[in-house]
Motif scaffolding. Sequence first.
Motif, PDB file in Angstrom:
ATOM      1  N   VAL A 691       0.698  -1.145  -0.054  1.00 26.12           N
ATOM      2  CA  VAL A 691       0.014  -0.111  -0.003  1.00 26.12           C
ATOM      3  C   VAL A 691       0.889   1.134   0.027  1.00 26.12           C
ATOM      4  N   LYS A 692       0.524   1.956  -1.002  1.00 26.11           N
ATOM      5  CA  LYS A 692       1.331   3.496  -1.027  1.00 26.11           C
ATOM      6  C   LYS A 692       0.629   4.447  -0.209  1.00 26.11           C
ATOM      7  N   ASP A 693       0.886   4.395   1.113  1.00 28.86           N
ATOM      8  CA  ASP A 693       0.235   5.358   2.041  1.00 28.86           C
ATOM      9  C   ASP A 693       1.199   6.142   2.955  1.00 28.86           C
ATOM     10  N   GLY A 694       2.312   6.004   2.567  1.00 26.10           N
ATOM     11  CA  GLY A 694       3.521   6.937   3.358  1.00 26.10           C
ATOM     12  C   GLY A 694       3.990   6.608   4.394  1.00 26.10           C
ATOM     13  N   LYS A 695       3.731   5.140   4.972  1.00 25.97           N
ATOM     14  CA  LYS A 695       4.268   4.786   5.977  1.00 25.97           C
ATOM     15  C   LYS A 695       4.660   3.102   5.650  1.00 25.97           C
ATOM     16  N   ILE A 696       5.693   2.894   6.364  1.00 27.78           N
ATOM     17  CA  ILE A 696       6.028   1.462   6.137  1.00 27.78           C
ATOM     18  C   ILE A 696       5.153   0.385   6.965  1.00 27.78           C
ATOM     19  N   SER A 697       4.519  -0.464   6.371  1.00 29.58           N
ATOM     20  CA  SER A 697       3.718  -1.524   6.835  1.00 29.58           C
ATOM     21  C   SER A 697       3.854  -2.780   6.262  1.00 29.58           C
ATOM     22  N   ILE A 698       4.745  -3.553   6.721  1.00 18.58           N
ATOM     23  CA  ILE A 698       5.113  -4.897   5.792  1.00 18.58           C
ATOM     24  C   ILE A 698       4.219  -6.116   6.869  1.00 18.58           C
ATOM     25  N   THR A 699       2.975  -6.253   6.256  1.00 17.44           N
ATOM     26  CA  THR A 699       2.080  -7.043   6.832  1.00 17.44           C
ATOM     27  C   THR A 699       1.805  -8.284   5.870  1.00 17.44           C
ATOM     28  N   ASN A 700       0.922  -9.422   6.281  1.00 20.74           N
ATOM     29  CA  ASN A 700       0.461 -10.371   5.474  1.00 20.74           C
ATOM     30  C   ASN A 700      -0.594  -9.868   4.776  1.00 20.74           C
ATOM     31  N   LEU A 770      -6.002  -2.581  -0.676  1.00 21.42           N
ATOM     32  CA  LEU A 770      -5.060  -3.125  -1.865  1.00 21.42           C
ATOM     33  C   LEU A 770      -5.403  -2.576  -3.007  1.00 21.42           C
ATOM     34  N   GLY A 771      -6.258  -1.556  -2.943  1.00 21.17           N
ATOM     35  CA  GLY A 771      -6.898  -1.074  -4.165  1.00 21.17           C
ATOM     36  C   GLY A 771      -5.908  -0.780  -5.485  1.00 21.17           C
ATOM     37  N   SER A 772      -4.843  -0.155  -5.224  1.00 16.12           N
ATOM     38  CA  SER A 772      -4.191  -0.005  -6.334  1.00 16.12           C
ATOM     39  C   SER A 772      -2.837  -0.889  -6.590  1.00 16.12           C
ATOM     40  N   PHE A 773      -3.049  -2.111  -5.855  1.00 20.47           N
ATOM     41  CA  PHE A 773      -2.193  -3.222  -6.081  1.00 20.47           C
ATOM     42  C   PHE A 773      -2.525  -3.949  -7.231  1.00 20.47           C
ATOM     43  N   LYS A 774      -1.343  -4.194  -8.066  1.00 19.50           N
ATOM     44  CA  LYS A 774      -1.595  -4.993  -9.294  1.00 19.50           C
ATOM     45  C   LYS A 774      -1.681  -6.655  -9.289  1.00 19.50           C
ATOM     46  N   VAL A 775      -2.469  -7.219  -9.664  1.00 21.50           N
ATOM     47  CA  VAL A 775      -2.520  -8.623  -9.663  1.00 21.50           C
ATOM     48  C   VAL A 775      -2.756  -9.066 -11.235  1.00 21.50           C
ATOM     49  N   THR A 776      -2.593 -10.510 -11.617  1.00 21.03           N
ATOM     50  CA  THR A 776      -3.074 -10.818 -12.768  1.00 21.03           C
ATOM     51  C   THR A 776      -4.300 -11.268 -13.180  1.00 21.03           C
ATOM     52  N   THR A 777      -4.987 -10.884 -14.276  1.00 23.04           N
ATOM     53  CA  THR A 777      -6.280 -11.310 -14.756  1.00 23.04           C
ATOM     54  C   THR A 777      -6.198 -12.929 -14.936  1.00 23.04           C
ATOM     55  N   THR A 778      -4.908 -13.621 -14.913  1.00 23.32           N
ATOM     56  CA  THR A 778      -5.180 -15.071 -15.228  1.00 23.32           C
ATOM     57  C   THR A 778      -5.439 -15.667 -13.876  1.00 23.32           C
ATOM     58  N   GLY A 779      -5.996 -15.042 -12.662  1.00 23.19           N
ATOM     59  CA  GLY A 779      -6.274 -15.511 -11.721  1.00 23.19           C
ATOM     60  C   GLY A 779      -7.881 -15.792 -11.860  1.00 23.19           C
ATOM     61  N   SER A 826      16.840   2.313   5.478  1.00 20.87           N
ATOM     62  CA  SER A 826      16.641   3.620   4.652  1.00 20.87           C
ATOM     63  C   SER A 826      15.132   3.766   4.814  1.00 20.87           C
ATOM     64  N   SER A 827      14.789   3.766   5.970  1.00 23.20           N
ATOM     65  CA  SER A 827      13.470   4.071   6.273  1.00 23.20           C
ATOM     66  C   SER A 827      12.653   5.285   5.564  1.00 23.20           C
ATOM     67  N   ASP A 828      13.524   6.312   5.601  1.00 25.42           N
ATOM     68  CA  ASP A 828      13.007   7.475   4.884  1.00 25.42           C
ATOM     69  C   ASP A 828      13.001   7.318   3.289  1.00 25.42           C
ATOM     70  N   TYR A 829      13.642   6.327   2.549  1.00 25.05           N
ATOM     71  CA  TYR A 829      13.519   6.142   1.152  1.00 25.05           C
ATOM     72  C   TYR A 829      12.990   4.884   0.934  1.00 25.05           C
ATOM     73  N   PHE A 830      12.301   4.226   1.857  1.00 21.80           N
ATOM     74  CA  PHE A 830      11.537   2.788   1.620  1.00 21.80           C
ATOM     75  C   PHE A 830      10.832   2.644   0.550  1.00 21.80           C
ATOM     76  N   ASN A 831      11.056   1.616  -0.334  1.00 26.13           N
ATOM     77  CA  ASN A 831      10.280   1.536  -1.589  1.00 26.13           C
ATOM     78  C   ASN A 831      10.373   2.323  -2.469  1.00 26.13           C
ATOM     79  N   ALA A 844       3.045  -0.456  -4.029  1.00 23.28           N
ATOM     80  CA  ALA A 844       1.629  -1.074  -4.656  1.00 23.28           C
ATOM     81  C   ALA A 844       2.112  -1.729  -5.936  1.00 23.28           C
ATOM     82  N   LYS A 845       3.610  -1.876  -6.232  1.00 22.09           N
ATOM     83  CA  LYS A 845       3.838  -2.433  -7.429  1.00 22.09           C
ATOM     84  C   LYS A 845       4.692  -3.596  -7.234  1.00 22.09           C
ATOM     85  N   LYS A 846       5.904  -3.924  -7.379  1.00 21.11           N
ATOM     86  CA  LYS A 846       6.760  -5.057  -7.189  1.00 21.11           C
ATOM     87  C   LYS A 846       7.668  -4.707  -6.241  1.00 21.11           C
ATOM     88  N   GLY A 847       7.576  -3.653  -5.453  1.00 20.10           N
ATOM     89  CA  GLY A 847       8.648  -3.166  -4.394  1.00 20.10           C
ATOM     90  C   GLY A 847       9.829  -3.382  -4.662  1.00 20.10           C
TER      91      GLY A 847
END
Length: 946
Positions: A691-700, A770-779, A826-831, A844-847
């Motif tokens: 999620v591109k929300d301006g904060k680091i959140s590494i979650t399941n 996860l609205g802006s996160f991209k997945v494949t239509t082959t799902g 590098s928390s100020d420049y994460f992803n 929201a892309k491929k990290g």
Amino acid sequence: MKQLGAIVLSFLSVLAFGCNQSADHDAPETGKFAVVSDPHFYDTGLGTTGTAFESYLAGDRKLLRESNAILDSAIDSIIAAKPEFIIFPGDLTKDGAKTSHQGFAQHLKRLEENNIKAYVICGNHDVNNPHAMGFSGETKTKVDHVTPDGFKEIYADYGYEEALYTDPDSLSYVVEPTDGTWLIAMDSCRYDTNLEIGTPITGGKFKPETRAWILGIIEEGKSKGKNIIGMMHHGILEHFTGQSQISISSDYVVADWRAVTSEFSKAGMNVVFTGHYHGQDISASAINSIAMTDIETGSLVTYPCPYRIVTINDPDTLDITTKYVTDIDYDTNGLSFTDYAANYLETGLVQLAKAVLTAPPAHGGFGMPDNPESDAVAQMITSAFTAHYKGDEAPDMETLGIINGFMKSGDLVKTELGKILHTLWTDLNPMDNQPETPISMDQKVEPALEVLGRFKTGVFDKSATEIVAYDKESERIFVTNANDKTIDIIDVSAPDNPLGTDQISLAPYGKQANSCAVKNGILVVAVENTIPQENGSLVFFNTDGTHLRTVQAGAMPDMVTFTPDGNHVLSANEGEPNGAYDVDPEGSVTIVDISNGIDTATVFQAGFTQFNGQKDELIQKGVRIYGPGATAAMDLEPEYIAVSQDSKQAFITLQENNAVARLDIEAHTITDIHPLGYKNHMQSGNGLDGVKDGKISITNQPLLGMYQPDSIASVEIDGVTYLVTANEGDARDYEDDATPGGGFSEEIKLKNADLDPETFPNADVIKSSLGSFKVTTTGDLDNDGDLDGLFSFGARSFSIWKASEGTFDQVYDSADAFEQIIAGTSSDYFNVSNDDNALESRSAKKGPEPEALAAGFINGRWIAFVGLERQGGIMIYDISNPVAPLFLDYINGRDYTKDPASGDAGDLGPEGFLFVPGEKSHTGFPMLITASEVSGTVTLYKINIK
């Protein structure tokens, strides 16, 4: 890793016991001190009988009834050893009851009476603990706990009144216990909100103000010529591979530990004494100018009840020995105290292990049946944990054989259990109890990678430097330049001053160079056709740039390499379709036999047509074949090649297809296609920031990551071939403005996708987060117009695969380590991306996008270097043990404070890596050569890994 977390959770609370000997009252020895950790002193006046207390012990198997006698015995022994002072790295009490703290302080008076100074710091159990309880029969009652001010008051004589400085924002302080040495007691505990949430927080994190205060103290101490020793409760380094990546065991390493270690080490503190995990372990990091030794001491109330005696040598080293409590004034049921403590630990561990093994997966267990097999495994787990608690783990051949059998079984439960057992039995350097080499308090270390020189094209974001090749004899680097459609020649005879000397024009041979390689004075270049869907060429030159021969390759040759024996050249021909997706050439591998010389070379094309009739079977196995109207041969797209060390087999990544093909080089035949499966991002340790929300959140997240590797490397360990992959990820996204309705794209943002309501009853929540996160239509697995699975591109990791005959099995994946490491350093420049410094522009892309990869054998160890295309930098791992690689360092030659387009921001967009062994380097030492396509730079690194 969820199960490992559950086991760790169950066992972390199971501890053991301490030390002994007789006492005399002679003067203490200057330069000697003792370390006692996690004594978990318990005031027995709070109750030791009844069902409530027994339930308390069953969930937390510490020797609480015996803690007073154990501490007495330890103090007797320490007084006899005559140290000048003693340190206690936290968890002084079981649950922070005020009377327990007061009782513990009374014991410290005995040390003071024998001229032994004592210094304490709090642990996660000690302050603001809402679990401070008394027990009577079936009931438990809250009792007074200790506040931060109360802690300082009770232990005023044991650090705080003597302090040279105290931190106003925590319980940290600094003393000079012996001339020339400063001890910094560092408070890493998070007790401020304990009472509000109703439970003590296990994990540790320095407040920003405290971290800055500690750095200032270290710098002042070093400026005054002092040796610096640290003491804290939480680990400052990992004490087993992956400890910080597992959701629960991560609480035993301080948050942002890599950044903290780097800061403190570079400031001048190189030794820290810790506790918390109850393991008896010494862990060391000595790379990239970071030199840190974390000396973890096991709990005094957990078998084998260790403590340490440390001698400060002139001028700046420590000799460390381990002692144990072996006798106490307490009824041990006719057993020696050592046997009594061991039995208590083993009984508790076996019961807890059995409970976790037989619990259903939904409850964090393994779902094993309650039978003799789970009994045996529970005993193995107990033995592994006991060994880790004792330190200097050394499994016998029978144990290793069973563990290896588990990992090779193919059974998912046994494989994971094997990895857990292997991790616990693997002892990280150095030795834990009697280190053979004194530990330095003032270490100086060369960086793991040291920049020798950097070549700059001055061309930004136009792929002016992509793939590199190197020739020792001519002392030249060759690099593909897509911007100029040339091969650029760089003179590196003076490595600190690389000079561009010439260019080889590829205009006579095709559109542009996609790859190049050098061996035995021959340069080969993979050249794409001016019409990319038609066959390309492999063009041979000598290292002066003189053309030797051109042979035909398949469509879009994307990577070229020599076999280790130099007899063959191999090219991965990707065969991508055109933008309208109405021309889709077949993928292939070109094999050029040059064993009798370039002039008489023979050329073979190994294709995939033999798999056309197996298309449905391959799809069923997990190979992604999905292009519009494509046969298997058209759809399979070779990306990168790794060759086995014996030059008999090659392994080709099929990136979009999420698979690897196997080539029999002598037979000129693709023999197998191995699907790589999916990475479950709901599994503990496999989180990501999506999620591109301006904060680091590494979650399941409810995603299945397609590994889709780009680069691949081959290593041979103990006679077995392993493949290392950089799991970048890639989507098919084709369009052609000249053909309305033409083209094909498989990408879709989740907010625009229809999700199957049965599979995803919480679809609105997923699409919202996860609205802006991209997945494949082959799902859309059942072709009904909605997604039945959320398959994401890439795995944000590197993996290791065992390539046995006919099988291809993953033995390791770095999970979410890359993002965790970046967050910590590098928390100020994460992803960020490779052409801007915008925080989280890639979440929201491929990290970070692992793409470039090289592996080399250095001083008896296999080392992997993984380049992050977007984030920048190089992850360095020791992969000598392929099932449990050791993270060594993260090096980034990028300057985030500079505008990427300025030309001063360092290396951006690493695309191609090349490892050069010392014996094949004109410098005489091993090198890593990197090409970064966005910055247009080529960098030479000296490798200093010893």
